[in-house]
Design a protein around this motif. Sequence first.
Motif, PDB file in Angstrom:
ATOM      1  N   SER A  24       0.824  -1.199   0.000  1.00  0.00           N
ATOM      2  CA  SER A  24       0.000   0.000   0.000  1.00  0.00           C
ATOM      3  C   SER A  24       0.860   1.251   0.000  1.00  0.00           C
ATOM      4  O   SER A  24       1.964   1.278   0.542  1.00  0.00           O
ATOM      5  CB  SER A  24      -0.903   0.008   1.233  1.00  0.00           C
ATOM      6  OG  SER A  24      -1.508   1.260   1.390  1.00  0.00           O
ATOM      7  N   THR A  25       0.343   2.303  -0.577  1.00  0.00           N
ATOM      8  CA  THR A  25       1.062   3.567  -0.590  1.00  0.00           C
ATOM      9  C   THR A  25       1.094   4.208   0.796  1.00  0.00           C
ATOM     10  O   THR A  25       1.776   5.205   1.005  1.00  0.00           O
ATOM     11  CB  THR A  25       0.400   4.538  -1.579  1.00  0.00           C
ATOM     12  OG1 THR A  25      -0.992   4.659  -1.248  1.00  0.00           O
ATOM     13  CG2 THR A  25       0.540   4.045  -3.000  1.00  0.00           C
ATOM     14  N   SER A  26       0.349   3.641   1.761  1.00  0.00           N
ATOM     15  CA  SER A  26       0.376   4.186   3.121  1.00  0.00           C
ATOM     16  C   SER A  26       1.669   3.820   3.838  1.00  0.00           C
ATOM     17  O   SER A  26       2.005   4.404   4.859  1.00  0.00           O
ATOM     18  CB  SER A  26      -0.822   3.689   3.922  1.00  0.00           C
ATOM     19  OG  SER A  26      -0.724   2.304   4.151  1.00  0.00           O
ATOM     20  N   LEU A  27       2.411   2.837   3.313  1.00  0.00           N
ATOM     21  CA  LEU A  27       3.706   2.487   3.865  1.00  0.00           C
ATOM     22  C   LEU A  27       4.782   3.214   3.069  1.00  0.00           C
ATOM     23  O   LEU A  27       4.729   3.277   1.841  1.00  0.00           O
ATOM     24  CB  LEU A  27       3.934   0.972   3.780  1.00  0.00           C
ATOM     25  CG  LEU A  27       3.023   0.117   4.663  1.00  0.00           C
ATOM     26  CD1 LEU A  27       3.288  -1.359   4.405  1.00  0.00           C
ATOM     27  CD2 LEU A  27       3.216   0.438   6.137  1.00  0.00           C
ATOM     28  N   ARG A  28       5.744   3.759   3.796  1.00  0.00           N
ATOM     29  CA  ARG A  28       6.796   4.561   3.160  1.00  0.00           C
ATOM     30  C   ARG A  28       7.634   3.728   2.198  1.00  0.00           C
ATOM     31  O   ARG A  28       7.971   2.588   2.464  1.00  0.00           O
ATOM     32  CB  ARG A  28       7.710   5.161   4.222  1.00  0.00           C
ATOM     33  CG  ARG A  28       7.054   6.226   5.074  1.00  0.00           C
ATOM     34  CD  ARG A  28       8.013   6.681   6.158  1.00  0.00           C
ATOM     35  NE  ARG A  28       9.252   7.178   5.587  1.00  0.00           N
ATOM     36  CZ  ARG A  28       9.431   8.438   5.182  1.00  0.00           C
ATOM     37  NH1 ARG A  28       8.454   9.310   5.293  1.00  0.00           N
ATOM     38  NH2 ARG A  28      10.585   8.827   4.687  1.00  0.00           N
ATOM     39  N   ARG A  29       7.993   4.334   1.089  1.00  0.00           N
ATOM     40  CA  ARG A  29       8.911   3.689   0.158  1.00  0.00           C
ATOM     41  C   ARG A  29      10.328   4.191   0.436  1.00  0.00           C
ATOM     42  O   ARG A  29      10.529   5.202   1.110  1.00  0.00           O
ATOM     43  CB  ARG A  29       8.493   3.967  -1.282  1.00  0.00           C
ATOM     44  CG  ARG A  29       7.146   3.309  -1.617  1.00  0.00           C
ATOM     45  CD  ARG A  29       6.710   3.600  -3.045  1.00  0.00           C
ATOM     46  NE  ARG A  29       5.408   2.992  -3.299  1.00  0.00           N
ATOM     47  CZ  ARG A  29       5.227   1.746  -3.670  1.00  0.00           C
ATOM     48  NH1 ARG A  29       6.268   0.949  -3.818  1.00  0.00           N
ATOM     49  NH2 ARG A  29       4.014   1.255  -3.867  1.00  0.00           N
ATOM     50  N   ASP A  30      11.301   3.478  -0.107  1.00  0.00           N
ATOM     51  CA  ASP A  30      12.704   3.768   0.166  1.00  0.00           C
ATOM     52  C   ASP A  30      12.976   3.706   1.668  1.00  0.00           C
ATOM     53  O   ASP A  30      13.801   4.445   2.206  1.00  0.00           O
ATOM     54  CB  ASP A  30      13.117   5.142  -0.378  1.00  0.00           C
ATOM     55  CG  ASP A  30      12.913   5.247  -1.882  1.00  0.00           C
ATOM     56  OD1 ASP A  30      13.116   4.231  -2.575  1.00  0.00           O
ATOM     57  OD2 ASP A  30      12.539   6.324  -2.359  1.00  0.00           O
ATOM     58  N   ALA A  31      12.260   2.828   2.349  1.00  0.00           N
ATOM     59  CA  ALA A  31      12.388   2.690   3.792  1.00  0.00           C
ATOM     60  C   ALA A  31      13.393   1.594   4.135  1.00  0.00           C
ATOM     61  O   ALA A  31      13.788   0.789   3.288  1.00  0.00           O
ATOM     62  CB  ALA A  31      11.027   2.367   4.406  1.00  0.00           C
ATOM     63  N   THR A  32      13.804   1.579   5.385  1.00  0.00           N
ATOM     64  CA  THR A  32      14.676   0.512   5.885  1.00  0.00           C
ATOM     65  C   THR A  32      13.875  -0.368   6.832  1.00  0.00           C
ATOM     66  O   THR A  32      13.200   0.127   7.734  1.00  0.00           O
ATOM     67  CB  THR A  32      15.893   1.091   6.625  1.00  0.00           C
ATOM     68  OG1 THR A  32      16.660   1.884   5.714  1.00  0.00           O
ATOM     69  CG2 THR A  32      16.775  -0.026   7.179  1.00  0.00           C
ATOM     70  N   TRP A  33      13.935  -1.667   6.601  1.00  0.00           N
ATOM     71  CA  TRP A  33      13.220  -2.660   7.386  1.00  0.00           C
ATOM     72  C   TRP A  33      14.223  -3.470   8.204  1.00  0.00           C
ATOM     73  O   TRP A  33      15.367  -3.673   7.787  1.00  0.00           O
ATOM     74  CB  TRP A  33      12.448  -3.620   6.477  1.00  0.00           C
ATOM     75  CG  TRP A  33      11.418  -2.970   5.602  1.00  0.00           C
ATOM     76  CD1 TRP A  33      11.630  -2.121   4.551  1.00  0.00           C
ATOM     77  CD2 TRP A  33      10.005  -3.128   5.703  1.00  0.00           C
ATOM     78  NE1 TRP A  33      10.439  -1.732   3.993  1.00  0.00           N
ATOM     79  CE2 TRP A  33       9.417  -2.341   4.675  1.00  0.00           C
ATOM     80  CE3 TRP A  33       9.166  -3.856   6.545  1.00  0.00           C
ATOM     81  CZ2 TRP A  33       8.041  -2.270   4.475  1.00  0.00           C
ATOM     82  CZ3 TRP A  33       7.801  -3.788   6.352  1.00  0.00           C
ATOM     83  CH2 TRP A  33       7.248  -3.004   5.330  1.00  0.00           C
ATOM     84  N   GLY A  34      13.785  -3.972   9.349  1.00  0.00           N
ATOM     85  CA  GLY A  34      14.638  -4.818  10.166  1.00  0.00           C
ATOM     86  C   GLY A  34      13.972  -6.155  10.434  1.00  0.00           C
ATOM     87  O   GLY A  34      12.754  -6.224  10.600  1.00  0.00           O
ATOM     88  N   PHE A  35      14.771  -7.205  10.472  1.00  0.00           N
ATOM     89  CA  PHE A  35      14.252  -8.534  10.819  1.00  0.00           C
ATOM     90  C   PHE A  35      15.245  -9.196  11.750  1.00  0.00           C
ATOM     91  O   PHE A  35      16.419  -9.373  11.406  1.00  0.00           O
ATOM     92  CB  PHE A  35      14.029  -9.401   9.577  1.00  0.00           C
ATOM     93  CG  PHE A  35      13.059 -10.529   9.807  1.00  0.00           C
ATOM     94  CD1 PHE A  35      11.762 -10.449   9.317  1.00  0.00           C
ATOM     95  CD2 PHE A  35      13.421 -11.649  10.542  1.00  0.00           C
ATOM     96  CE1 PHE A  35      10.842 -11.465   9.551  1.00  0.00           C
ATOM     97  CE2 PHE A  35      12.518 -12.665  10.788  1.00  0.00           C
ATOM     98  CZ  PHE A  35      11.222 -12.575  10.285  1.00  0.00           C
ATOM     99  N   ILE A  36      14.765  -9.580  12.941  1.00  0.00           N
ATOM    100  CA  ILE A  36      15.621 -10.189  13.961  1.00  0.00           C
ATOM    101  C   ILE A  36      15.126 -11.600  14.258  1.00  0.00           C
ATOM    102  O   ILE A  36      13.997 -11.790  14.706  1.00  0.00           O
ATOM    103  CB  ILE A  36      15.602  -9.348  15.248  1.00  0.00           C
ATOM    104  CG1 ILE A  36      16.127  -7.933  14.964  1.00  0.00           C
ATOM    105  CG2 ILE A  36      16.438 -10.010  16.340  1.00  0.00           C
ATOM    106  CD1 ILE A  36      16.005  -6.978  16.139  1.00  0.00           C
ATOM    107  N   GLY A  37      15.983 -12.587  13.973  1.00  0.00           N
ATOM    108  CA  GLY A  37      15.637 -13.984  14.235  1.00  0.00           C
ATOM    109  C   GLY A  37      15.461 -14.784  12.963  1.00  0.00           C
ATOM    110  O   GLY A  37      14.360 -14.863  12.430  1.00  0.00           O
TER     111      GLY A  37
END
Length: 342
Positions: A24-37
């Motif tokens: 969705s366009t409600s989530l920022r683009r060019d963003a940084t995501w994190g995943f732990i585990g």
Amino acid sequence: MIPARALPLGKSIKSGSHSQRLFSTSLRRDATWGFIGLGRMGYPMAKNLRAKIPASDTLIVHDVNEQAMRQFVDEAKTASTGPVEFTDSARTVAEKSLNIITSLPQPVHVRHVFHSILKPGPLPQLEQERLFIDTSTIDPVTSKEVAYAVQAPNQGRFVDAPMSGGVVAAEAGTLSFMFGASSKTGALVDRVREILALMGKKAWHLGEQGTGVSGKLANNYILAINNIAVAEAMNLGIRWGLDPKTLADMINASTGRCWPSEVNNPVPGVIEKSPASRDYEGGFGIGLMRKDLKLAIDAAQESGAPLELAATARGLYEAVEDIYPGKDFSIVYKYLSDISRR
């Protein structure tokens, strides 16, 4: 309300194509995501996340197993899904990421990870509120303590979102999530749903923070009992001379149908790709089922809810794990089958 200092302080444990239409366009683009585990569940979840977020976004992963992190980065490069980095610090993941997903084995691991994130001090502010989504199956008390430790000092939002479906669903991206988040802010619920849709097919909003893990423990209590019942019934029918596949087909078209009978049948050869047909490797480890059952029993005792079958089930899983540690929890069938041959 439990104060932020209630989060235990101690030594941290060492810790191609893009489905744009889902984003969705409600989530920022060019963003940084994190995943732990990056365990049995987290690894394929993180792969699906990386495949479905925009190619311009960056994913940072962290795990106590450096080999798993390096393998993940190498596979992402081969698949050309977009930038992936790894770090040996959960704090670094949180500092750089807008959306952080955690998938950890037990409550102690969740406490330690968030301790290592929060103890150094305030996280740098971002343009949008930082969101932590914990997909671990832990107890409601721990989940609420961690949530308060994150939210009281305005370090972001914490949402409990355990999942159901096992490794097969994690790999296929068809997990079902159950999450707890304040419904006072509809935007938060929508944001969580959109993120979980990148790794699964369904996200149930069960209520306020903590309801996700409560719902998951109720579900897994049923799973624990059903798994034993299917193992006993299949063993019984086979000893009576019934063909395993024919028996399973009949059960799955009748009132005995359930996930352990239809998807994770415990008899080798009945379901071609089930853990039972792979020497009970992969799948949902019996140690995790034993852990979830204990959490459900503890939570039930706190609320005064009776669980009449819990003690028997717990004793059986403990006995089975002592003999078959690390195997899929459907190995209960092999344990019962071996007993009946003695």
